[in-house]
Design an enzyme around this catalytic site. Structure first.
Site, PDB file in Angstrom:
ATOM      1  N   SER A  28      31.933  42.601  41.112  1.00 41.71           N
ATOM      2  CA  SER A  28      31.427  43.650  40.210  1.00 41.71           C
ATOM      3  C   SER A  28      32.488  44.673  39.875  1.00 41.71           C
ATOM      4  O   SER A  28      33.041  45.299  40.774  1.00 41.71           O
ATOM      5  CB  SER A  28      30.309  44.437  40.896  1.00 41.71           C
ATOM      6  N   HIS A  59      29.111  41.995  34.485  1.00 40.58           N
ATOM      7  CA  HIS A  59      29.642  40.697  34.898  1.00 40.58           C
ATOM      8  C   HIS A  59      29.898  39.872  33.635  1.00 40.58           C
ATOM      9  O   HIS A  59      28.956  39.533  32.918  1.00 40.58           O
ATOM     10  CB  HIS A  59      28.642  39.968  35.805  1.00 40.58           C
ATOM     11  N   HIS A  81      24.655  35.588  41.443  1.00 40.59           N
ATOM     12  CA  HIS A  81      24.068  36.216  42.627  1.00 40.59           C
ATOM     13  C   HIS A  81      22.686  35.641  42.904  1.00 40.59           C
ATOM     14  O   HIS A  81      21.918  35.378  41.973  1.00 40.59           O
ATOM     15  CB  HIS A  81      23.938  37.728  42.417  1.00 40.59           C
ATOM     16  N   TYR A  83      20.218  37.290  44.003  1.00 38.55           N
ATOM     17  CA  TYR A  83      19.174  38.230  43.556  1.00 38.55           C
ATOM     18  C   TYR A  83      18.842  38.074  42.083  1.00 38.55           C
ATOM     19  O   TYR A  83      17.807  38.537  41.610  1.00 38.55           O
ATOM     20  CB  TYR A  83      19.557  39.692  43.870  1.00 38.55           C
ATOM     21  N   GLU A  84      19.731  37.418  41.332  1.00 38.93           N
ATOM     22  CA  GLU A  84      19.444  37.195  39.917  1.00 38.93           C
ATOM     23  C   GLU A  84      18.380  36.115  39.725  1.00 38.93           C
ATOM     24  O   GLU A  84      17.868  35.940  38.628  1.00 38.93           O
ATOM     25  CB  GLU A  84      20.718  36.777  39.170  1.00 38.93           C
ATOM     26  N   ALA A 111      32.367  44.194  45.646  1.00 40.88           N
ATOM     27  CA  ALA A 111      32.102  45.609  45.911  1.00 40.88           C
ATOM     28  C   ALA A 111      31.133  45.650  47.092  1.00 40.88           C
ATOM     29  O   ALA A 111      30.228  44.814  47.174  1.00 40.88           O
ATOM     30  CB  ALA A 111      31.472  46.246  44.685  1.00 40.88           C
ATOM     31  N   MET A 208      26.070  41.960  48.471  1.00 37.11           N
ATOM     32  CA  MET A 208      25.052  40.983  48.032  1.00 37.11           C
ATOM     33  C   MET A 208      25.670  39.677  47.544  1.00 37.11           C
ATOM     34  O   MET A 208      25.063  38.972  46.732  1.00 37.11           O
ATOM     35  CB  MET A 208      24.213  41.597  46.907  1.00 37.11           C
ATOM     36  N   SER A 209      26.870  39.370  47.992  1.00 38.73           N
ATOM     37  CA  SER A 209      27.529  38.170  47.447  1.00 38.73           C
ATOM     38  C   SER A 209      28.433  37.518  48.488  1.00 38.73           C
ATOM     39  O   SER A 209      28.277  37.727  49.686  1.00 38.73           O
ATOM     40  CB  SER A 209      28.361  38.571  46.221  1.00 38.73           C
ATOM     41  N   ASN A 232      30.840  52.724  48.266  1.00 34.92           N
ATOM     42  CA  ASN A 232      29.951  53.785  48.749  1.00 34.92           C
ATOM     43  C   ASN A 232      29.938  53.690  50.271  1.00 34.92           C
ATOM     44  O   ASN A 232      30.262  52.638  50.823  1.00 34.92           O
ATOM     45  CB  ASN A 232      28.538  53.606  48.170  1.00 34.92           C
ATOM     46  N   HIS A 242      24.459  51.694  40.647  1.00 35.72           N
ATOM     47  CA  HIS A 242      25.354  50.658  40.127  1.00 35.72           C
ATOM     48  C   HIS A 242      26.527  51.311  39.387  1.00 35.72           C
ATOM     49  O   HIS A 242      27.654  50.813  39.451  1.00 35.72           O
ATOM     50  CB  HIS A 242      24.567  49.724  39.202  1.00 35.72           C
TER      51      HIS A 242
HETATM   52  N1  HPA Z   1      24.868  47.544  49.715  1.00 39.95           N
HETATM   53  C1  HPA Z   1      24.817  46.314  49.185  1.00 39.95           C
HETATM   54  N2  HPA Z   1      25.603  45.915  48.207  1.00 39.95           N
HETATM   55  C2  HPA Z   1      26.516  46.775  47.728  1.00 39.95           C
HETATM   56  C3  HPA Z   1      26.622  48.072  48.219  1.00 39.95           C
HETATM   57  C4  HPA Z   1      25.749  48.481  49.273  1.00 39.95           C
HETATM   58  O1  HPA Z   1      25.786  49.614  49.758  1.00 39.95           O
HETATM   59  N3  HPA Z   1      27.619  48.687  47.533  1.00 39.95           N
HETATM   60  C5  HPA Z   1      28.108  47.775  46.652  1.00 39.95           C
HETATM   61  N4  HPA Z   1      27.433  46.619  46.760  1.00 39.95           N
END
Ligand code: HPA
Length: 269
Positions: A28, A59, A81, A83-84, A111, A208-209, A232, A242
């Site tokens: 991402s 993406h 992903h 989740y998609e 990320a 998430m990947s 983060n 996001h």
């Molecule tokens: N959690 C899950 N996926 C992420 C995060 C997070 O804090 N930051 C970027 N992708």
């Protein structure tokens, strides 16, 4: 499944001017590395037979073939992903195709949220290990002949590539953290309690990947390296968005690009 993999690989062979040695998957907001690819041939996922199509904002959804760091590379700008709504077979389909093309090394970026309290936003973390908390396993079902039914995961991230990355970071004065990446399905970011739980479980970063692709690449005998951009951190109580993730990822791109390029340059031909 096998016939789809072979059909896609054959189709790509017919489209690509040369045989790539290394595959790269960009996370991402980390698509800039693609701009450094010379002599690039770009193919939209839409045009590739049997390829899923990425849906998330930010993406791109292109396969880019060209020269980077003196090697022939195949770069995925945009990944699939779980989740998609894709199945794990779809999420990892490109890896199977890369293997069928003869690619034996995989570099991955993503990320991630930092759960290690020493981490700061913008840090790069070399993934030395992972914890798979995704709800479906990418190797579930009939075992494909690329690897054993019960694959070893001791060195899911190749020790030689890890050493090489650390050495480059040292030489180029790039601050490179190391740690364990924990994969959840998303799409929610974590609650404060979940971040604490994942820290207790041994995670330094959560995302998430990546883990499905790394598992399948290992099943195919590929050497893997992964880097997370910490976008983060869990110790601040501030909200995660996001936009914030993309902004932090974007700011880390020049360093990430430098590291990946040099790493590819130093890979054996
Ligand atoms: N959690 C899950 N996926 C992420 C995060 C997070 O804090 N930051 C970027 N992708």
């Amino acid at each position: 499944m096998l016939s789809h993999i072979n059909e896609t690989a054959e189709w790509l062979q017919s489209q690509l001017p040369r045989v790539p040695q290394v595959a790269i998957i960009l996370g991402s907001g980390l698509g800039k590395l693609a701009e450094s690819v010379e002599d690039a041939t770009t193919i939209s996922y839409h045009d590739i037979p049997h390829f899923p199509v990425s849906t998330v904002e930010g993406h791109a959804g292109n396969l880019i073939c060209g020269r980077l760091g003196g090697k022939d590379v195949l770069l995925m700008s945009g990944r699939f992903h779980y989740y998609e709504g894709y199945s794990m077979k779809e999420v990892t389909f490109p890896i199977r195709v890369f293997h069928a093309l003869g690619i034996r090394a995989l570099l991955v970026s993503n990320a991630a949220g930092g759960t290690n309290p020493a981490f700061h936003i913008g840090d790069l973390m070399l993934i030395t290990d992972h914890i798979n908390m995704m709800p479906e396993h990418p190797l579930r079902g009939k075992n494909l002949p690329t690897g054993p039914r019960f694959p070893d995961m001791t060195h899911a991230y190749d020790p030689d590539l890890i050493q090489k990355a650390l050495q480059i970071a040292d030489e180029q004065q790039i601050k490179l953290r190391q740690g364990t990446y924990l994969a959840t399905q998303g799409p929610t970011y974590e609650t404060p309690s979940e971040y604490r739980l994942f820290r207790l479980l041994g995670a330094d970063a959560v995302g998430m990947s990546t883990v499905p692709e790394i598992i399948v690449a290992n099943h195919c005998g590929m050497k893997c390296l992964g880097i997370s951009v910490i976008t983060n951190v869990s110790q601040t109580a501030s909200k995660v968005s996001h936009e914030e993730v993309k902004r932090a990822a974007d700011a880390a791109q020049p360093v990430m690009t430098r590291l990946f390029k040099e790493l590819i340059h130093q890979l054996p031909s």
